[in-house]
Design a protein around this motif. Structure first.
Motif, short mmCIF file in Angstrom:
data_model
loop_
_atom_site.label_atom_id
_atom_site.label_comp_id
_atom_site.label_asym_id
_atom_site.label_seq_id
_atom_site.Cartn_x
_atom_site.Cartn_y
_atom_site.Cartn_z
N VAL A 9 0.83 -1.19 0.00
CA VAL A 9 0.00 0.00 0.00
C VAL A 9 0.87 1.25 0.00
CG1 VAL A 9 -1.73 1.31 1.29
CG2 VAL A 9 -1.96 -1.16 1.05
N ARG A 10 1.95 1.24 0.75
CA ARG A 10 2.86 2.38 0.78
C ARG A 10 3.44 2.63 -0.61
NH1 ARG A 10 3.03 6.93 2.29
NH2 ARG A 10 2.09 6.14 4.16
N ALA A 11 3.78 1.56 -1.32
CA ALA A 11 4.31 1.70 -2.68
C ALA A 11 3.25 2.32 -3.60
CB ALA A 11 4.77 0.35 -3.22
N PRO A 28 -10.55 3.62 3.55
CA PRO A 28 -10.36 5.01 4.00
C PRO A 28 -9.41 5.80 3.10
CG PRO A 28 -10.18 3.49 5.85
CD PRO A 28 -10.22 2.67 4.60
N LEU A 29 -8.42 5.15 2.54
CA LEU A 29 -7.48 5.83 1.65
C LEU A 29 -8.14 6.20 0.32
CD1 LEU A 29 -4.39 3.60 2.39
CD2 LEU A 29 -4.87 5.86 3.32
N ILE A 30 -9.06 5.35 -0.14
CA ILE A 30 -9.82 5.65 -1.35
C ILE A 30 -10.76 6.81 -1.09
CG2 ILE A 30 -11.58 4.76 -2.94
CD1 ILE A 30 -10.18 2.01 -2.65
N GLU A 31 -11.45 6.79 0.07
CA GLU A 31 -12.38 7.86 0.42
C GLU A 31 -11.66 9.21 0.55
OE1 GLU A 31 -14.32 6.49 3.94
OE2 GLU A 31 -15.45 4.95 2.85
N GLN A 32 -10.41 9.20 1.00
CA GLN A 32 -9.63 10.43 1.13
C GLN A 32 -9.05 10.89 -0.21
OE1 GLN A 32 -6.62 10.05 4.20
NE2 GLN A 32 -8.01 8.79 5.42
N LEU A 34 -6.64 9.38 -1.79
CA LEU A 34 -5.22 9.07 -1.85
C LEU A 34 -4.93 7.88 -2.77
CD1 LEU A 34 -4.48 9.53 1.93
CD2 LEU A 34 -3.90 11.09 0.07
N LEU A 35 -5.91 7.02 -2.94
CA LEU A 35 -5.81 5.89 -3.87
C LEU A 35 -7.06 5.87 -4.73
CD1 LEU A 35 -4.55 2.98 -1.56
CD2 LEU A 35 -3.21 4.29 -3.21
N VAL A 36 -6.96 5.25 -5.89
CA VAL A 36 -8.12 5.04 -6.76
C VAL A 36 -8.28 3.55 -7.01
CG1 VAL A 36 -7.97 7.29 -7.88
CG2 VAL A 36 -6.76 5.36 -8.87
N ARG A 37 -9.52 3.16 -7.21
CA ARG A 37 -9.82 1.76 -7.47
C ARG A 37 -9.66 1.49 -8.97
NH1 ARG A 37 -12.40 -1.07 -3.90
NH2 ARG A 37 -13.40 0.77 -3.02
N LEU A 38 -8.91 0.47 -9.30
CA LEU A 38 -8.72 0.06 -10.68
C LEU A 38 -9.44 -1.27 -10.91
CD1 LEU A 38 -4.88 0.65 -11.05
CD2 LEU A 38 -6.72 2.18 -11.75
N LEU A 39 -9.93 -1.48 -12.11
CA LEU A 39 -10.55 -2.75 -12.50
C LEU A 39 -11.64 -3.19 -11.52
CD1 LEU A 39 -7.27 -4.59 -13.50
CD2 LEU A 39 -8.88 -3.46 -15.03
N ALA A 40 -12.54 -2.27 -11.18
CA ALA A 40 -13.59 -2.56 -10.20
C ALA A 40 -14.45 -3.76 -10.63
CB ALA A 40 -14.47 -1.33 -9.99
N ASP A 41 -14.68 -3.91 -11.93
CA ASP A 41 -15.48 -5.05 -12.40
C ASP A 41 -14.79 -6.39 -12.17
OD1 ASP A 41 -17.38 -3.24 -13.22
OD2 ASP A 41 -16.76 -3.26 -15.32
N TRP A 42 -13.49 -6.37 -11.97
CA TRP A 42 -12.73 -7.59 -11.76
C TRP A 42 -12.43 -7.84 -10.29
CZ3 TRP A 42 -11.10 -10.88 -15.72
CH2 TRP A 42 -11.42 -10.46 -16.99
N SER A 43 -12.97 -6.99 -9.43
CA SER A 43 -12.71 -7.11 -8.00
C SER A 43 -14.02 -7.36 -7.26
CB SER A 43 -12.06 -5.83 -7.47
OG SER A 43 -10.87 -5.57 -8.14
N PRO A 44 -14.37 -8.61 -7.06
CA PRO A 44 -15.65 -8.91 -6.41
C PRO A 44 -15.64 -8.48 -4.94
CG PRO A 44 -14.36 -10.90 -6.59
CD PRO A 44 -13.60 -9.82 -7.33
N VAL A 45 -16.81 -8.07 -4.47
CA VAL A 45 -16.96 -7.75 -3.06
C VAL A 45 -17.28 -9.05 -2.33
CG1 VAL A 45 -18.31 -6.46 -1.38
CG2 VAL A 45 -17.76 -5.44 -3.59
N LEU A 46 -16.45 -9.39 -1.38
CA LEU A 46 -16.64 -10.60 -0.60
C LEU A 46 -17.26 -10.24 0.74
CD1 LEU A 46 -13.21 -12.28 -1.41
CD2 LEU A 46 -15.42 -12.68 -2.50
N PRO A 81 -7.52 1.85 8.94
CA PRO A 81 -6.26 1.37 8.38
C PRO A 81 -5.25 1.10 9.49
CG PRO A 81 -6.52 3.71 7.98
CD PRO A 81 -7.78 3.23 8.61
N PRO A 82 -4.31 0.21 9.26
CA PRO A 82 -3.31 -0.07 10.27
C PRO A 82 -2.49 1.18 10.59
CG PRO A 82 -2.76 -1.13 8.21
CD PRO A 82 -4.10 -0.52 8.04
N PRO A 83 -1.88 1.26 11.78
CA PRO A 83 -1.19 2.48 12.20
C PRO A 83 -0.13 2.96 11.21
CG PRO A 83 -1.26 0.88 13.98
CD PRO A 83 -1.82 0.21 12.77
#
Length: 88
Positions: A9-11, A28-32, A34-46, A81-83
């Motif tokens: 995640v740091r990378a 939380p990082l996506i909501e802020q 700081l990160l974006v979700r890629l390939l959402a259709d290929w990432s099932p919600v478990l 997120p972890p500390p």
């Protein structure tokens, strides 16, 4: 390093690459922004974690303690997120 979630995640945060992570770890990082979700259709919600063990009738005390701990702690912990990844 490939099995170190915080390092992956740091990378991604540093713009070095892409990380494949569970939602609760990075949401939380996506909501802020700081990160974006890629390939959402290929990432099932478990629905959560699954723990497989051989016999429900004779669960060792240590395994029972782990199961009870996970059931009690994971719902609250999954949104934080972890500390090492907190940016506040």
């Amino acid at each position: 390093m490939l099995n170190d979630s915080a390092a992956l995640v740091r990378a991604a945060l540093d713009g070095i690459g892409v990380a494949y992570m569970i939602n609760g770890y990075i949401e939380p990082l996506i909501e802020q922004g700081l990160l974006v979700r890629l390939l959402a259709d290929w990432s099932p919600v478990l629905p959560g974690l699954t723990l497989y063990y051989p016999d429900r009738r004779r669960v060792p005390a240590k395994l029972r303690a782990l199961i009870d701990f996970l059931r009690a702690e994971l719902p609250a912990a999954s949104a934080v997120p972890p500390p090492e990844l907190r940016l506040d």
